[in-house]
Design a protein around this motif. Structure first.
Motif, mmCIF file in Angstrom:
data_model
loop_
_atom_site.group_PDB
_atom_site.id
_atom_site.type_symbol
_atom_site.label_atom_id
_atom_site.label_comp_id
_atom_site.label_asym_id
_atom_site.label_seq_id
_atom_site.Cartn_x
_atom_site.Cartn_y
_atom_site.Cartn_z
ATOM 1 N N GLN A 114 0.807 -1.225 0.000
ATOM 2 C CA GLN A 114 0.000 0.000 0.000
ATOM 3 C C GLN A 114 0.841 1.276 0.000
ATOM 4 O OE1 GLN A 114 -3.236 0.238 2.743
ATOM 5 N NE2 GLN A 114 -3.519 -1.971 2.775
ATOM 6 N N LYS A 115 2.146 1.140 0.234
ATOM 7 C CA LYS A 115 3.067 2.282 0.323
ATOM 8 C C LYS A 115 2.568 3.306 1.348
ATOM 9 C CE LYS A 115 5.890 5.477 -2.289
ATOM 10 N NZ LYS A 115 6.143 6.230 -3.487
ATOM 11 N N ILE A 116 2.522 2.862 2.611
ATOM 12 C CA ILE A 116 2.076 3.732 3.701
ATOM 13 C C ILE A 116 3.120 3.749 4.819
ATOM 14 C CG2 ILE A 116 -0.383 3.459 3.227
ATOM 15 C CD1 ILE A 116 -0.505 1.388 5.479
ATOM 16 N N LEU A 117 3.046 4.793 5.628
ATOM 17 C CA LEU A 117 3.976 4.942 6.748
ATOM 18 C C LEU A 117 3.889 3.768 7.711
ATOM 19 C CD1 LEU A 117 3.501 8.663 7.893
ATOM 20 C CD2 LEU A 117 5.518 7.684 6.779
ATOM 21 N N HIS A 118 5.005 3.407 8.263
ATOM 22 C CA HIS A 118 5.056 2.430 9.340
ATOM 23 C C HIS A 118 4.388 3.061 10.563
ATOM 24 C CE1 HIS A 118 6.673 -0.113 12.504
ATOM 25 N NE2 HIS A 118 7.050 -0.981 11.573
ATOM 26 N N GLY A 119 3.621 2.270 11.291
ATOM 27 C CA GLY A 119 2.945 2.777 12.486
ATOM 28 C C GLY A 119 3.910 3.311 13.526
ATOM 29 N N GLY A 120 5.113 2.747 13.577
ATOM 30 C CA GLY A 120 6.119 3.221 14.519
ATOM 31 C C GLY A 120 6.615 4.619 14.188
ATOM 32 N N VAL A 121 6.654 4.950 12.905
ATOM 33 C CA VAL A 121 7.038 6.306 12.491
ATOM 34 C C VAL A 121 5.964 7.288 12.939
ATOM 35 C CG1 VAL A 121 7.492 7.822 10.515
ATOM 36 C CG2 VAL A 121 8.408 5.489 10.540
ATOM 37 N N THR A 122 4.708 6.908 12.722
ATOM 38 C CA THR A 122 3.589 7.759 13.133
ATOM 39 C C THR A 122 3.621 7.988 14.643
ATOM 40 O OG1 THR A 122 2.244 6.989 11.284
ATOM 41 C CG2 THR A 122 1.071 7.956 13.150
ATOM 42 N N ALA A 123 3.760 6.926 15.408
ATOM 43 C CA ALA A 123 3.802 7.059 16.869
ATOM 44 C C ALA A 123 5.017 7.873 17.310
ATOM 45 C CB ALA A 123 3.819 5.675 17.522
ATOM 46 N N SER A 124 6.150 7.666 16.649
ATOM 47 C CA SER A 124 7.373 8.391 17.016
ATOM 48 C C SER A 124 7.240 9.889 16.796
ATOM 49 C CB SER A 124 8.574 7.867 16.220
ATOM 50 O OG SER A 124 8.887 6.552 16.611
ATOM 51 N N VAL A 125 6.680 10.296 15.656
ATOM 52 C CA VAL A 125 6.563 11.730 15.395
ATOM 53 C C VAL A 125 5.542 12.364 16.331
ATOM 54 C CG1 VAL A 125 4.823 11.754 13.516
ATOM 55 C CG2 VAL A 125 6.654 13.484 13.596
ATOM 56 N N LEU A 126 4.484 11.638 16.662
ATOM 57 C CA LEU A 126 3.509 12.182 17.620
ATOM 58 C C LEU A 126 4.148 12.348 18.993
ATOM 59 C CD1 LEU A 126 0.227 10.293 16.642
ATOM 60 C CD2 LEU A 126 0.866 12.649 16.090
ATOM 61 N N ASP A 127 4.913 11.354 19.421
ATOM 62 C CA ASP A 127 5.600 11.444 20.713
ATOM 63 C C ASP A 127 6.588 12.605 20.705
ATOM 64 O OD1 ASP A 127 6.454 10.753 23.319
ATOM 65 O OD2 ASP A 127 7.954 9.355 22.538
ATOM 66 N N MET A 128 7.330 12.742 19.626
ATOM 67 C CA MET A 128 8.332 13.804 19.534
ATOM 68 C C MET A 128 7.688 15.185 19.586
ATOM 69 S SD MET A 128 11.533 14.507 19.215
ATOM 70 C CE MET A 128 12.384 16.049 18.946
ATOM 71 N N VAL A 129 6.643 15.414 18.799
ATOM 72 C CA VAL A 129 6.027 16.737 18.762
ATOM 73 C C VAL A 129 5.337 17.050 20.092
ATOM 74 C CG1 VAL A 129 3.739 16.207 17.737
ATOM 75 C CG2 VAL A 129 4.892 18.386 17.229
ATOM 76 N N GLY A 130 4.776 16.043 20.739
ATOM 77 C CA GLY A 130 4.224 16.256 22.083
ATOM 78 C C GLY A 130 5.315 16.659 23.047
ATOM 79 N N GLY A 131 6.459 16.001 22.948
ATOM 80 C CA GLY A 131 7.601 16.343 23.795
ATOM 81 C C GLY A 131 8.124 17.745 23.536
ATOM 82 N N VAL A 132 8.064 18.186 22.288
ATOM 83 C CA VAL A 132 8.544 19.533 21.949
ATOM 84 C C VAL A 132 7.669 20.591 22.620
ATOM 85 C CG1 VAL A 132 8.891 21.195 20.073
ATOM 86 C CG2 VAL A 132 9.634 18.826 19.784
ATOM 87 N N VAL A 133 6.350 20.453 22.506
ATOM 88 C CA VAL A 133 5.476 21.471 23.097
ATOM 89 C C VAL A 133 5.548 21.450 24.621
ATOM 90 C CG1 VAL A 133 3.264 20.199 23.199
ATOM 91 C CG2 VAL A 133 3.274 22.677 22.830
ATOM 92 N N ILE A 134 5.650 20.274 25.209
ATOM 93 C CA ILE A 134 5.770 20.189 26.675
ATOM 94 C C ILE A 134 7.099 20.796 27.106
ATOM 95 C CG2 ILE A 134 5.948 18.644 28.653
ATOM 96 C CD1 ILE A 134 3.088 18.733 27.543
ATOM 97 N N SER A 135 8.180 20.515 26.376
ATOM 98 C CA SER A 135 9.494 21.089 26.696
ATOM 99 C C SER A 135 9.455 22.609 26.635
ATOM 100 C CB SER A 135 10.561 20.573 25.732
ATOM 101 O OG SER A 135 10.741 19.195 25.882
ATOM 102 N N ALA A 136 8.827 23.151 25.600
ATOM 103 C CA ALA A 136 8.725 24.608 25.469
ATOM 104 C C ALA A 136 7.970 25.197 26.648
ATOM 105 C CB ALA A 136 8.032 24.974 24.164
#
Length: 150
Positions: free
Chosen positions: A52-74
């Protein structure tokens, strides 16, 4: 030290000195007290389903975790009185994800992606963020809730 200068230094660290973020192609593009954003481009190495040529679920979860961490860090950095490198490093050194919920809404198709996050709650020990992932067409691919120890 001015808060915006600290944010720029932290963004630089995440974008250039964390190998995992570089491997996935994540770029922190906005870091504000109540909002954060990460962008990345499609790469075949991020594929979870070659048929299907779609993102790996781990990539999706990783970017969500990262962006959540960025806003909390700020938000966390903004709460430090007279912030300097040592105080910021001390706070970020204790920061970690406690819980991450990822809801996959549709297959991760696209040429480019943007993950965004907003603060839900920030207490003295725990903070919570709400995150979303969209493709370049604005299609909502996933959302998440992250709980972080601050």
């Amino acid at each position: 030290m001015e808060k915006q200068i600290i944010f720029e230094q932290v963004i630089d660290m995440w974008n250039k000195h964390i190998a995992f973020n570089s491997l996935l192609g994540f770029t922190v593009t906005k870091m504000e007290e109540e909002y954060a954003e990460i962008k990345f481009e499609w790469q075949d190495k991020l594929m979870g389903n070659p048929v299907q040529k779609i993102l790996h679920g781990g990539v999706t979860a990783s970017v969500l975790d990262m962006v959540g961490g960025v806003v909390i860090s700020a938000n966390m950095i903004s709460r430090i009185n007279n912030p300097d490198k040592q105080k910021v490093a001390e706070k970020l050194g204790k920061f970690c994800t406690i819980d991450l919920r990822t809801d996959f809404l549709r297959p991760g198709r696209g040429e480019s992606f943007v993950a965004t996050a907003r603060i839900i709650r920030h207490g003295s020990k725990v903070a919570v963020a709400r995150m979303e992932l969209h493709n370049e067409k604005g299609e909502h691919i996933a959302f998440g809730t992250g709980t972080y120890m601050v």
